[in-house]
Every structure is written in structure tokens, then in C-alpha cells.
Scaffold this motif. Structure first.
Motif, mmCIF file in Angstrom:
data_model
loop_
_atom_site.group_PDB
_atom_site.id
_atom_site.type_symbol
_atom_site.label_atom_id
_atom_site.label_comp_id
_atom_site.label_asym_id
_atom_site.label_seq_id
_atom_site.Cartn_x
_atom_site.Cartn_y
_atom_site.Cartn_z
ATOM 1 N N SER A 174 0.862 -1.183 0.000
ATOM 2 C CA SER A 174 0.000 0.000 0.000
ATOM 3 C C SER A 174 0.897 1.232 0.000
ATOM 4 O O SER A 174 2.033 1.192 0.487
ATOM 5 C CB SER A 174 -0.903 0.014 1.239
ATOM 6 O OG SER A 174 -1.544 1.265 1.394
ATOM 7 N N TYR A 175 0.387 2.322 -0.550
ATOM 8 C CA TYR A 175 1.129 3.576 -0.462
ATOM 9 C C TYR A 175 1.442 3.913 0.989
ATOM 10 O O TYR A 175 2.511 4.440 1.312
ATOM 11 C CB TYR A 175 0.325 4.715 -1.092
ATOM 12 C CG TYR A 175 0.089 4.564 -2.582
ATOM 13 C CD1 TYR A 175 1.143 4.509 -3.480
ATOM 14 C CD2 TYR A 175 -1.209 4.499 -3.091
ATOM 15 C CE1 TYR A 175 0.932 4.379 -4.848
ATOM 16 C CE2 TYR A 175 -1.437 4.369 -4.462
ATOM 17 C CZ TYR A 175 -0.366 4.310 -5.329
ATOM 18 O OH TYR A 175 -0.582 4.173 -6.677
ATOM 19 N N THR A 176 0.515 3.591 1.879
ATOM 20 C CA THR A 176 0.692 3.947 3.287
ATOM 21 C C THR A 176 1.851 3.216 3.947
ATOM 22 O O THR A 176 2.356 3.661 4.983
ATOM 23 C CB THR A 176 -0.600 3.674 4.084
ATOM 24 O OG1 THR A 176 -0.943 2.286 3.971
ATOM 25 C CG2 THR A 176 -1.749 4.516 3.554
ATOM 26 N N ASP A 177 2.310 2.113 3.353
ATOM 27 C CA ASP A 177 3.461 1.404 3.912
ATOM 28 C C ASP A 177 4.712 2.278 3.907
ATOM 29 O O ASP A 177 5.627 2.062 4.712
ATOM 30 C CB ASP A 177 3.743 0.122 3.121
ATOM 31 C CG ASP A 177 2.686 -0.950 3.352
ATOM 32 O OD1 ASP A 177 1.907 -0.810 4.316
ATOM 33 O OD2 ASP A 177 2.636 -1.910 2.564
ATOM 34 N N LEU A 178 4.740 3.268 3.038
ATOM 35 C CA LEU A 178 5.914 4.137 2.964
ATOM 36 C C LEU A 178 5.944 5.154 4.090
ATOM 37 O O LEU A 178 6.901 5.924 4.208
ATOM 38 C CB LEU A 178 5.982 4.842 1.612
ATOM 39 C CG LEU A 178 6.072 3.939 0.379
ATOM 40 C CD1 LEU A 178 6.487 4.749 -0.846
ATOM 41 C CD2 LEU A 178 7.020 2.772 0.584
ATOM 42 N N LEU A 179 4.902 5.162 4.933
ATOM 43 C CA LEU A 179 4.891 6.046 6.095
ATOM 44 C C LEU A 179 5.501 5.383 7.329
ATOM 45 O O LEU A 179 5.526 5.981 8.407
ATOM 46 C CB LEU A 179 3.456 6.501 6.406
ATOM 47 C CG LEU A 179 2.780 7.367 5.343
ATOM 48 C CD1 LEU A 179 1.355 7.694 5.770
ATOM 49 C CD2 LEU A 179 3.579 8.642 5.084
ATOM 50 N N GLY A 185 13.009 9.713 5.663
ATOM 51 C CA GLY A 185 14.139 10.211 4.898
ATOM 52 C C GLY A 185 14.658 9.246 3.854
ATOM 53 O O GLY A 185 15.716 9.473 3.262
ATOM 54 N N LYS A 186 13.891 8.174 3.575
ATOM 55 C CA LYS A 186 14.373 7.149 2.648
ATOM 56 C C LYS A 186 13.413 6.881 1.485
ATOM 57 O O LYS A 186 13.582 5.895 0.765
ATOM 58 C CB LYS A 186 14.625 5.843 3.412
ATOM 59 C CG LYS A 186 15.693 5.949 4.488
ATOM 60 C CD LYS A 186 15.860 4.639 5.240
ATOM 61 C CE LYS A 186 16.914 4.767 6.341
ATOM 62 N NZ LYS A 186 17.070 3.485 7.086
ATOM 63 N N ARG A 229 5.503 13.810 2.031
ATOM 64 C CA ARG A 229 6.575 14.773 1.805
ATOM 65 C C ARG A 229 7.500 14.835 3.009
ATOM 66 O O ARG A 229 8.731 14.861 2.867
ATOM 67 C CB ARG A 229 5.975 16.152 1.541
ATOM 68 C CG ARG A 229 7.012 17.263 1.299
ATOM 69 C CD ARG A 229 6.396 18.613 1.464
ATOM 70 N NE ARG A 229 5.879 18.799 2.820
ATOM 71 C CZ ARG A 229 4.937 19.672 3.161
ATOM 72 N NH1 ARG A 229 4.388 20.452 2.229
ATOM 73 N NH2 ARG A 229 4.526 19.774 4.413
ATOM 74 N N ASP A 230 6.931 14.858 4.204
ATOM 75 C CA ASP A 230 7.745 14.946 5.415
ATOM 76 C C ASP A 230 8.551 13.670 5.648
ATOM 77 O O ASP A 230 9.538 13.682 6.392
ATOM 78 C CB ASP A 230 6.850 15.226 6.628
ATOM 79 C CG ASP A 230 6.150 16.580 6.521
ATOM 80 O OD1 ASP A 230 6.586 17.408 5.712
ATOM 81 O OD2 ASP A 230 5.147 16.773 7.243
#
Length: 383
Positions: A174-179, A185-186, A229-230
């Protein structure tokens, strides 16, 4: 547009990213564009110089080498880095005699009805454009065929999706896994409105409404997208920047990128993979069109016809690791490329429609294109 959840079986893919910002059109959004346009007399036979604008790797220079030689055609190709490179040629008067250029489906209405920079295509001169050759979703559909005229010849399609480094992180679903805080910072976002804006709307819960969001929904969309973004190392200006950061290991995942970077990274010894998130990838289709300034129209038609030849379709789809619009080309693909996508599900993949761009004007409260541009610029300024 409704959320896209195509049934795709994809192992890996690659092709240059072409979904970049149309940030030079705020003048168009306010209604001020297009000076007087002139064109030169059209050439009446196939041959001579053909000027085209194409995405990196999509000019068919290898695939049509034999045809060019036999037809006496000399192609001069200029590279599209962002879709606005194309329409920028026509904002002022006296555009260069470009005979063929590509456009992403999101720009069809802008180019055809608003800017009026597209000449009708004589489909009788493109016999490979026929119902037996093309998948139904590409044949005489409103995006390219309207008012009884053919305006564009769809010829290649694909999608942007999650790209990640499996040596550094688990496969995201899921896109949310990148949170995940461990990815602080990666990750990277791409400066790519036709890819990033639909994803921003999806993660904010407005995917089914995109691109017709109210101003309040637009504000909520970028407030939610600010979390990504953060979390990001950078907003990549182009695929070259993204590849460099992923090859160096500074970036472990890209939120929504063209799978081309897998191939490019592999050439530098880094293995990347792609994942189709549960929210769906962002589909795109590119089409050839004849600009109003074209002067070698017969050769432009012949070029498009060759681009739709099943053998050429199979060759270019393999070269750029994307998908052919020709259903006859599928049988000509090798096993690896034929099984990347479940071609029996093409209709289902496109059932939700293709993402467009926000309207230039609105009378019903929807945020207009210039509102999105302003929000996007503010979003990027927050890095």
C-alpha cells in the motif's frame, strides 16, 4: 475517476518516465494563450524529413530503421522531458514544423478542444488502426476519437507504481506502507503531476472523485499528502535524479514512479522491484498526434501505421518494458513480457477510466488547474 484496481500479474518492468508537470500552463488556465499560428504546405508523398517529438526511448529509432531506409525517411527527433514541452511549442505564433508528437491521455481535451493544436488524422491512411488489431479500449474511444474525427493514435500504455529496493525493505503493498517510521528520509516523490496528483487524492480518500475535487477537498488532499513529503528524502525532478538516489541507496522506495528505473538501476548493478499497491497503479496511454504546424503529413500517417504494426508493437513494448495496444502483438512477445500483464483483463484494467487533469475552468465549485498548480508548488516548497 474511480479507484483503479486492475488484475495485473507483473514481475518487473521498465520504461522512461513521461508523466511530468504541466506547470507552464497557468496562462492557459486564465484563458491567455495561443498567438497566431502558421503552417507550411504539406508534403504529398511518403519520404523526406519527418520531425517528431517523443519521450526518451519512444521514438522508434531502432524498431523502424528498416522502414525508414526503404521509404526514404529521415527522422529528426527531439526529446520530451515533460508533457508541457509539447504544447509550449504552440503557445506563441510560428511554431516549428513538427510532424508528429506524443500526448498523454490526460491532455486530450486541452490539446484538441482548448488549445486546438491537433490536426485530424485520416484513419484510412493508418490501416493498422483497426478493430482486429487493437484492444477494444484503444479503438475509437472518446479520448482519441471524437466529433467523428480521429485526433490521436494510441500506441503504447503502462502505469506508474511503487518501486522499491528489496535488499533494504520488505515489499510494500500500500502507499501507506511508505509512512513506516523506519523509512523516514528514505522515500522519494516524483515531480510528476499526472502520477502524483491521483495518488495524493487516493491517499486522502478522494480517489473516486479525482480530478473533480472542491477547493476544501484539495486542501485536505495536500494536507494528507504532506505526511509523505515529510517522510521523503527528496521530490525528484526527473527519473535521472530518482535513479541516482536509488542506486546510491539514499532512497529505498519511490511513491509512484515509472518502472523504467528498474532497468536503468540494473545497468548500474542495483536490483529494484515494483509493487502494485492495493489502491492501484496510475494508468497512462500515449498517443501520436499530428500538430497544426505539420508539413509532412503523408509520412506522419505512414509512421503511425508502422508504429501499430504488431511486430513493431511487440518489439517496442519489449524494449521499453511497457504494453502494446495491439492485441495481435501479445502472441509475439517472449514469455517474460507476455506474462507481465494479464492481457485477458485489459478491459477490467481500464473499466475505471483513465486519469485526466483538473479542469481549466469550473462553474460548479471544483478546484481548477491553477488551484492545483498553486497547491503543488506550496507542497514542494515545504520540503
Amino acid at each position: 475517476m474511480t479507484e483503479i484496481s486492475p488484475k495485473i500479474d507483473i514481475a518487473q518492468a521498465a520504461a522512461w518516465s513521461r508523466r511530468a508537470a504541466l506547470l507552464g500552463l497557468t496562462g492557459i488556465a486564465s484563458g491567455a494563450f495561443l498567438g497566431r499560428v502558421f503552417s507550411t504546405p504539406a508534403q504529398a508523398a511518403v519520404g523526406g524529413e519527418l520531425q517528431i517529438m517523443a519521450w526518451e526511448g519512444y521514438d522508434l529509432s531502432n524498431e523502424l530503421a528498416d522502414w525508414r531506409k526503404s521509404a526514404g525517411v529521415q527522422v529528426t527527433s527531439s526529446t520530451i522531458a515533460a508533457q508541457d514541452d509539447v504544447q509550449a511549442k504552440f503557445i506563441a505564433g510560428n511554431p516549428p514544423p513538427i510532424d508528429l508528437a506524443e500526448y498523454n491521455q490526460a491532455y486530450a481535451d486541452l490539446y484538441i478542444r482548448q488549445m486546438k493544436i491537433v490536426k485530424p488524422i485520416d484513419a484510412s491512411k493508418v490501416p493498422n488502426y483497426n478493430k482486429d488489431n487493437l484492444f477494444d479500449v484503444f479503438y475509437e474511444q472518446p479520448t482519441w476519437f471524437a466529433d467523428g474525427q480521429h485526433w490521436g493514435m494510441p500506441w503504447i500504455w503502462g502505469f506508474n507504481t511503487l518501486i522499491y529496493n528489496p535488499a533494504k525493505m520488505a515489499k510494500p503493498t500500500s502507499y501507506t506502507d511508505l509512512l513506516d517510521p523506519k523509512l523516514k528520509g528514505k522515500i522519494a516523490i516524483t515531480d510528476d503531476v499526472t502520477g502524483s496528483w491521483p495518488v495524493a487524492a487516493r491517499v486522502a480518500g478522494f480517489g473516486s472523485k479525482y480530478p473533480f475535487l472542491t477547493k476544501d477537498e484539495l486542501a485536505k488532499t495536500f494536507a494528507e499528502f504532506a505526511k509523505y513529503r515529510d517522510q521523503a528524502r527528496l521530490i525528484a525532478l526527473n527519473m535521472g535524479d530518482l535513479i541516482n538516489f536509488m542506486v546510491s541507496g539514499e532512497v529505498e522506495a519511490a511513491l509512484c514512479a515509472d518502472p523504467a528505473i528498474i532497468y536503468q538501476a540494473a545497468q548500474q548493478g542495483v536490483a529494484l522491484e515494483m509493487s502494485i499497491p492495493k489502491e492501484g497503479p496510475v494508468l497512462w496511454v500515449d498517443a501520436w498526434f499530428i500538430p497544426i504546424s505539420a508539413d509532412n503529413i503523408e509520412t506522419a500517417h505512414a509512421f503511425m501505421n508502422q508504429a501499430l504494426d504488431p511486430k513493431v508493437q511487440a518489439a517496442v513494448a519489449t524494449a521499453v518494458v511497457q504494453a502494446p495496444v495491439s492485441k495481435q502483438a501479445v502472441a509475439l512477445l517472449d514469455d517474460k513480457n507476455r506474462t507481465r500483464i494479464d492481457y485477458s483483463q485489459v478491459d477490467a484494467m481500464f473499466a475505471a477510466g483513465l486519469p485526466g487533469i483538473p479542469p481549466q475552468e469550473s462553474s460548479d465549485g471544483h478546484a481548477v488547474y491553477s488551484d492545483w498548480v498553486e497547491a503543488w508548488q506550496q507542497f514542494k516548497a515545504g520540503m
